[in-house]
Write an enzyme that holds these catalytic residues in place. Structure first.
Site, PDB file in Angstrom:
ATOM      1  N   SER A  68      19.931 -33.559  28.123  1.00 48.76           N
ATOM      2  CA  SER A  68      19.048 -32.712  28.932  1.00 48.76           C
ATOM      3  C   SER A  68      18.752 -33.359  30.279  1.00 48.76           C
ATOM      4  O   SER A  68      18.770 -34.581  30.424  1.00 48.76           O
ATOM      5  CB  SER A  68      17.719 -32.471  28.219  1.00 48.76           C
ATOM      6  OG  SER A  68      17.919 -31.862  26.966  1.00 48.76           O
TER       7      SER A  68
HETATM    8  N1  SAH Z   1      17.903 -34.394  22.838  1.00 48.48           N
HETATM    9  C1  SAH Z   1      19.266 -34.554  23.327  1.00 48.48           C
HETATM   10  C2  SAH Z   1      19.843 -33.322  23.950  1.00 48.48           C
HETATM   11  C3  SAH Z   1      20.296 -32.445  22.904  1.00 48.48           C
HETATM   12  S1  SAH Z   1      21.377 -31.103  23.261  1.00 48.48           S
HETATM   13  C4  SAH Z   1      19.395 -35.718  24.276  1.00 48.48           C
HETATM   14  O1  SAH Z   1      18.394 -36.335  24.617  1.00 48.48           O
HETATM   15  O2  SAH Z   1      20.529 -36.035  24.647  1.00 48.48           O
HETATM   16  C5  SAH Z   1      21.072 -30.240  21.740  1.00 48.48           C
HETATM   17  C6  SAH Z   1      21.609 -30.901  20.492  1.00 48.48           C
HETATM   18  O3  SAH Z   1      21.126 -30.164  19.376  1.00 48.48           O
HETATM   19  C7  SAH Z   1      23.127 -30.900  20.380  1.00 48.48           C
HETATM   20  O4  SAH Z   1      23.584 -32.196  20.169  1.00 48.48           O
HETATM   21  C8  SAH Z   1      23.386 -29.991  19.173  1.00 48.48           C
HETATM   22  O5  SAH Z   1      24.526 -30.368  18.426  1.00 48.48           O
HETATM   23  C9  SAH Z   1      22.107 -30.176  18.381  1.00 48.48           C
HETATM   24  N2  SAH Z   1      21.803 -29.113  17.417  1.00 48.48           N
HETATM   25  C10 SAH Z   1      21.989 -27.778  17.537  1.00 48.48           C
HETATM   26  N3  SAH Z   1      21.552 -27.141  16.428  1.00 48.48           N
HETATM   27  C11 SAH Z   1      21.059 -28.102  15.585  1.00 48.48           C
HETATM   28  C12 SAH Z   1      20.473 -28.088  14.282  1.00 48.48           C
HETATM   29  N4  SAH Z   1      20.277 -26.943  13.571  1.00 48.48           N
HETATM   30  N5  SAH Z   1      20.093 -29.269  13.738  1.00 48.48           N
HETATM   31  C13 SAH Z   1      20.268 -30.440  14.402  1.00 48.48           C
HETATM   32  N6  SAH Z   1      20.834 -30.509  15.627  1.00 48.48           N
HETATM   33  C14 SAH Z   1      21.217 -29.356  16.215  1.00 48.48           C
END
Ligand code: SAH
Length: 222
Positions: A68
């Site tokens: 993000s």
């Molecule tokens: N917090 C992260 C950014 C995440 S992007 C950072 O600091 O880099 C969103 C993430 O959520 C992705 O890696 C995606 O694979 C994950 N995601 C999506 N649906 C999910 C779920 N149901 N459970 C766990 N992770 C999930």
């Protein structure tokens, strides 16, 4: 992750500039700004161009996912009202950057990722960092972590179609969830803060428009 774990004066200088930029964009919580100033964001990116790491931009981290934008990380973290010692559940580990920002604020962080490759890559990388209070899990974030409940805070870092019921059930009274909830018109998300009140009812506050990758069901192999 680019294998560059060095954190030198240049990196620290770039982080200071990023913190000042976030102030001009309205972030005021000194604990949040302090954590952004501390966590070496350049080690979370695949790119070896460190300047990119300290721009206020989102970047690809592999498996079609993104780290993000720093403003978004700061904004969600500020809304979360994290205090040292709190148990925080993060859904969407991704690069692990947001989890480390929370850990730098003294939180005990439990973070879930659904993509197997990303989970292993990030877990390996976290072992090189001093944030030992981050515990990462492979799983479906919709289910939460019943074994480790209750949580004081829940932060969701992917676009959610609904407020996941199991996550609310795993929160303390007075607990706060920050979640980007899909707009009815299908255009982006509204950042919502949900507070669990003493009578069990949820207080909802809305804080502007964002764009996240989707929160998906089940663990995936890619
Ligand atoms: N917090 C992260 C950014 C995440 S992007 C950072 O600091 O880099 C969103 C993430 O959520 C992705 O890696 C995606 O694979 C994950 N995601 C999506 N649906 C999910 C779920 N149901 N459970 C766990 N992770 C999930």
């Amino acid at each position: 992750m680019n294998g560059n774990f060095e954190d030198n004066y240049r990196h620290k200088g770039l982080r200071k500039q990023l913190v000042e930029l976030l102030r001009t964009k309205g972030i005021t919580d000194e604990n949040v700004l302090g954590a952004i100033g501390e966590v070496p964001r350049h080690v979370f990116l695949d790119s070896s161009f460190v300047e990119l790491a300290y721009q206020d931009k989102a970047f690809p981290i592999g498996s079609g996912q993104t780290i993000s934008q720093p403003f978004t990380v700061a904004f969600q973290t500020e809304l979360l009202k994290v205090e040292s010692g709190m148990k925080v559940l993060e859904i969407g580990t991704g690069s692990g950057y947001q989890a480390c920002v929370l850990a730098a604020m003294g939180a005990r962080v439990f973070t879930i990722e659904r993509q197997r490759n990303l989970y292993f890559k990030t877990k390996a990388m976290l072992e090189h960092l001093p944030y030992v209070r981050v515990k990462s899990f492979l799983g479906d974030g919709y289910e939460g972590l019943p074994t480790y409940k209750p949580f004081d805070r829940v932060i969701i870092t992917a676009a959610a179609p609904v407020i996941p019921r199991h996550l609310i059930e795993q929160m303390n009274v007075g607990g706060i969830m920050v979640i980007p909830l899909n707009d009815d018109d299908g255009n982006g998300q509204k950042m919502m803060r949900i507070t669990v009140q003493a009578d069990g009812k949820l207080k909802r506050e809305s804080f502007g428009d964002f764009n996240f990758v989707p929160l998906l069901k089940n663990v995936a192999d890619d």
